[in-house]
Scaffold this motif. Structure first.
Motif, short mmCIF file in Angstrom:
data_model
loop_
_atom_site.label_atom_id
_atom_site.label_comp_id
_atom_site.label_asym_id
_atom_site.label_seq_id
_atom_site.Cartn_x
_atom_site.Cartn_y
_atom_site.Cartn_z
N ARG A 1 -65.43 -36.80 -17.18
CA ARG A 1 -65.06 -37.63 -18.33
C ARG A 1 -63.61 -37.30 -18.67
O ARG A 1 -63.24 -36.13 -18.75
CB ARG A 1 -65.94 -37.32 -19.54
N MET A 2 -62.82 -38.32 -18.88
CA MET A 2 -61.42 -38.12 -19.27
C MET A 2 -61.38 -37.40 -20.61
O MET A 2 -62.10 -37.76 -21.55
CB MET A 2 -60.72 -39.48 -19.40
N HIS A 3 -60.53 -36.37 -20.71
CA HIS A 3 -60.38 -35.66 -21.97
C HIS A 3 -59.05 -34.92 -21.97
O HIS A 3 -58.34 -34.88 -20.98
CB HIS A 3 -61.54 -34.67 -22.20
N PHE A 4 -58.73 -34.37 -23.11
CA PHE A 4 -57.55 -33.53 -23.27
C PHE A 4 -58.03 -32.09 -23.45
O PHE A 4 -59.01 -31.85 -24.15
CB PHE A 4 -56.75 -33.94 -24.51
N ASP A 5 -57.35 -31.14 -22.83
CA ASP A 5 -57.63 -29.72 -23.03
C ASP A 5 -56.54 -29.16 -23.93
O ASP A 5 -55.36 -29.16 -23.57
CB ASP A 5 -57.66 -28.97 -21.70
N PHE A 6 -56.95 -28.72 -25.10
CA PHE A 6 -56.03 -28.16 -26.10
C PHE A 6 -56.16 -26.65 -26.01
O PHE A 6 -57.25 -26.10 -26.20
CB PHE A 6 -56.42 -28.67 -27.49
N ARG A 7 -55.06 -25.95 -25.69
CA ARG A 7 -55.13 -24.52 -25.43
C ARG A 7 -54.07 -23.77 -26.24
O ARG A 7 -52.90 -24.16 -26.26
CB ARG A 7 -54.92 -24.24 -23.95
N LEU A 8 -54.51 -22.70 -26.90
CA LEU A 8 -53.64 -21.86 -27.71
C LEU A 8 -53.67 -20.43 -27.18
O LEU A 8 -54.75 -19.88 -26.92
CB LEU A 8 -54.12 -21.83 -29.17
N GLU A 9 -52.50 -19.83 -27.01
CA GLU A 9 -52.41 -18.44 -26.59
C GLU A 9 -52.86 -17.54 -27.74
O GLU A 9 -52.27 -17.57 -28.81
CB GLU A 9 -50.97 -18.11 -26.19
N SER B 1 -65.47 -26.44 -10.25
CA SER B 1 -65.66 -26.68 -11.67
C SER B 1 -64.45 -27.41 -12.25
O SER B 1 -63.31 -26.98 -12.03
CB SER B 1 -65.87 -25.36 -12.40
N GLY B 2 -64.68 -28.51 -12.95
CA GLY B 2 -63.59 -29.27 -13.56
C GLY B 2 -62.81 -30.11 -12.58
O GLY B 2 -61.66 -30.46 -12.84
N SER B 3 -63.41 -30.46 -11.45
CA SER B 3 -62.66 -31.21 -10.44
C SER B 3 -62.06 -32.47 -11.05
O SER B 3 -62.67 -33.14 -11.87
CB SER B 3 -63.56 -31.55 -9.26
N GLY B 4 -60.83 -32.76 -10.64
CA GLY B 4 -60.11 -33.93 -11.13
C GLY B 4 -58.64 -33.63 -11.28
O GLY B 4 -58.18 -32.52 -11.00
N THR B 5 -57.89 -34.61 -11.74
CA THR B 5 -56.44 -34.50 -11.87
C THR B 5 -56.06 -34.00 -13.25
O THR B 5 -56.66 -34.40 -14.25
CB THR B 5 -55.79 -35.88 -11.61
N VAL B 6 -55.04 -33.15 -13.30
CA VAL B 6 -54.58 -32.53 -14.54
C VAL B 6 -53.06 -32.68 -14.65
O VAL B 6 -52.34 -32.42 -13.67
CB VAL B 6 -54.93 -31.02 -14.59
N ILE B 7 -52.58 -33.10 -15.83
CA ILE B 7 -51.14 -33.03 -16.12
C ILE B 7 -50.94 -32.27 -17.43
O ILE B 7 -51.84 -32.21 -18.27
CB ILE B 7 -50.45 -34.41 -16.21
N VAL B 8 -49.77 -31.69 -17.55
CA VAL B 8 -49.38 -31.02 -18.80
C VAL B 8 -48.76 -32.08 -19.69
O VAL B 8 -47.59 -32.45 -19.51
CB VAL B 8 -48.39 -29.87 -18.53
N TRP B 9 -49.54 -32.60 -20.65
CA TRP B 9 -49.03 -33.65 -21.51
C TRP B 9 -48.06 -33.11 -22.56
O TRP B 9 -47.05 -33.74 -22.87
CB TRP B 9 -50.19 -34.39 -22.20
N GLU C 1 -70.89 -35.99 -28.48
CA GLU C 1 -69.93 -35.55 -27.46
C GLU C 1 -69.87 -34.03 -27.31
O GLU C 1 -69.18 -33.52 -26.45
CB GLU C 1 -68.54 -36.08 -27.79
N SER C 2 -70.60 -33.28 -28.13
CA SER C 2 -70.48 -31.83 -28.11
C SER C 2 -71.37 -31.17 -27.05
O SER C 2 -71.22 -29.99 -26.78
CB SER C 2 -70.82 -31.24 -29.48
#
Length: 195
Positions: free
Chosen positions: A28-36, A82-90, A143-144
């Motif tokens: 499913r298309m989604h955004f990954d929001f990541r904080l250090e 796991s998580g197969s698919g295309t990723v870009i840094v938006w 969606e959770s």
């Protein structure tokens, strides 16, 4: 934070932690929001993407922590992994934790997250200003997938968008690192051009 909505400058000489928002065209298309946070990337899957419009409340499902190096990943995760698919840094940049207790003392960011409410100021190439992550429910949102649910919300500050949608179209969005779209990254990977 000062009354004008601009965060206080840092005087302690400590570099700000990083954040990254990756668009992930997986099952499913989604955004990954990541904080250090404390040496790892705390991560949330945001199905509709972060929004700069304060009226938008975005579901954010917490996922596994990732190593710091992953914030630069852009490419294709092969089928079967796991998580197969295309990723870009938006989007990418740094952030400033804004959490304070009732007496005005700074609260460590990891503690704010553990308590279920963390505010922060993003200094990104696309996202700017104050945002909050708030834990609100466990498993009741469709969606959770039965996981802990959070909301990602833009503060109503001077950098907020009010007159248009605040989320990008993932199919036309371009990488903050390379300027490429998801399609261009996938085509390059298929040709063997790599990153």
């Amino acid at each position: 934070m000062r009354n004008d909505g601009v965060p206080r400058p840092r005087f302690d000489g400590v570099p700000r932690p990083h954040f990254v928002v990756q668009i992930h065209d997986a099952r499913r298309m989604h955004f990954d929001f990541r904080l250090e946070v404390d040496g790892v990337l705390k991560s949330w899957a945001v199905p509709r993407g972060p929004s700069e419009n304060p009226s938008d409340r975005r579901l954010a499902v917490e996922t596994e922590d990732h190593p710091l190096e992953y914030r630069e990943f852009e490419g294709v995760i092969p089928p079967g992994e796991s998580g197969s698919g295309t990723v870009i840094v938006w989007d990418q940049g740094t952030y400033e934790p804004l959490g304070h207790d009732r007496e005005g003392d700074t609260v460590p960011f990891a503690e704010s997250l553990a308590l279920g409410h963390a505010t922060f100021w993003l200094h990104g190439s696309k996202l700017h200003g104050e945002f909050a992550l708030t834990r609100f429910r466990v498993g009741d949102e469709p969606e959770s997938d039965g996981q802990e649910a959070w909301l990602l919300i833009k503060a109503n500050d001077r950098l907020a968008v009010r007159d248009r949608p605040g989320s990008p179209d993932p199919y036309h969005a371009r990488s903050a690192r390379t300027g490429r779209t998801l399609h261009q990254v996938a085509v390059a990977a298929a040709r063997g051009d790599g990153d």
